[in-house]
Write a protein that holds these residues in place. Sequence first.
Motif, short mmCIF file in Angstrom:
data_model
loop_
_atom_site.label_atom_id
_atom_site.label_comp_id
_atom_site.label_asym_id
_atom_site.label_seq_id
_atom_site.Cartn_x
_atom_site.Cartn_y
_atom_site.Cartn_z
N HIS A 255 0.84 -1.21 0.00
CA HIS A 255 0.00 0.00 0.00
C HIS A 255 0.88 1.26 0.00
N PHE A 256 1.89 1.28 0.85
CA PHE A 256 2.81 2.42 0.89
C PHE A 256 3.54 2.58 -0.44
N GLY A 257 3.98 1.49 -1.03
CA GLY A 257 4.69 1.55 -2.31
C GLY A 257 3.83 2.12 -3.42
N ILE A 258 2.57 1.72 -3.46
CA ILE A 258 1.66 2.24 -4.49
C ILE A 258 1.42 3.74 -4.28
N LYS A 259 1.18 4.14 -3.06
CA LYS A 259 0.95 5.57 -2.77
C LYS A 259 2.19 6.40 -3.07
N ALA A 260 3.37 5.90 -2.72
CA ALA A 260 4.60 6.64 -2.98
C ALA A 260 4.86 6.75 -4.48
N THR A 261 4.60 5.68 -5.22
CA THR A 261 4.77 5.72 -6.68
C THR A 261 3.80 6.71 -7.31
N ALA A 262 2.57 6.74 -6.83
CA ALA A 262 1.58 7.68 -7.35
C ALA A 262 2.00 9.12 -7.06
N ALA A 263 2.52 9.38 -5.88
CA ALA A 263 2.96 10.74 -5.54
C ALA A 263 4.12 11.17 -6.43
N ILE A 264 5.07 10.28 -6.67
CA ILE A 264 6.20 10.61 -7.55
C ILE A 264 5.72 10.85 -8.98
N ALA A 265 4.78 10.02 -9.44
CA ALA A 265 4.26 10.18 -10.80
C ALA A 265 3.55 11.51 -10.96
N HIS A 266 2.72 11.88 -10.00
CA HIS A 266 2.00 13.17 -10.07
C HIS A 266 2.99 14.34 -10.07
N THR A 267 4.03 14.23 -9.27
CA THR A 267 5.04 15.29 -9.22
C THR A 267 5.77 15.42 -10.55
N LEU A 268 6.15 14.30 -11.14
CA LEU A 268 6.85 14.35 -12.43
C LEU A 268 5.94 14.89 -13.54
N ILE A 269 4.68 14.51 -13.53
CA ILE A 269 3.74 15.03 -14.54
C ILE A 269 3.60 16.54 -14.37
N TRP A 270 3.49 17.02 -13.14
CA TRP A 270 3.36 18.46 -12.90
C TRP A 270 4.60 19.20 -13.40
#
Length: 73
Positions: free
Chosen positions: A34-49
């Motif tokens: 669960h933590f890995g998925i949330k951390a990956t999503a946060a990194i992805a959103h940051t890179l897209i921004w």
Amino acid sequence: MKTMATHIKRIGKNDRQAQSQHTNAWEVMRPFVHFGIKATAAIAHTLIWIVKHIPKPDNQRQEKSRNNKIIKI
């Protein structure tokens, strides 16, 4: 005279109490997944921004040409 080793464990004879209480790997790993998925999503959103907010070279040329217009009256 007493010896220090009073408990002898034989190889190949598994003791049920010595085994782990968690036999279901999903229950143990679920918080980490669960933590890995949330951390990956946060990194992805940051890179897209970051990628969306990088100025494009074409935009700078258009802005310069708009500002340099001279209107003669």
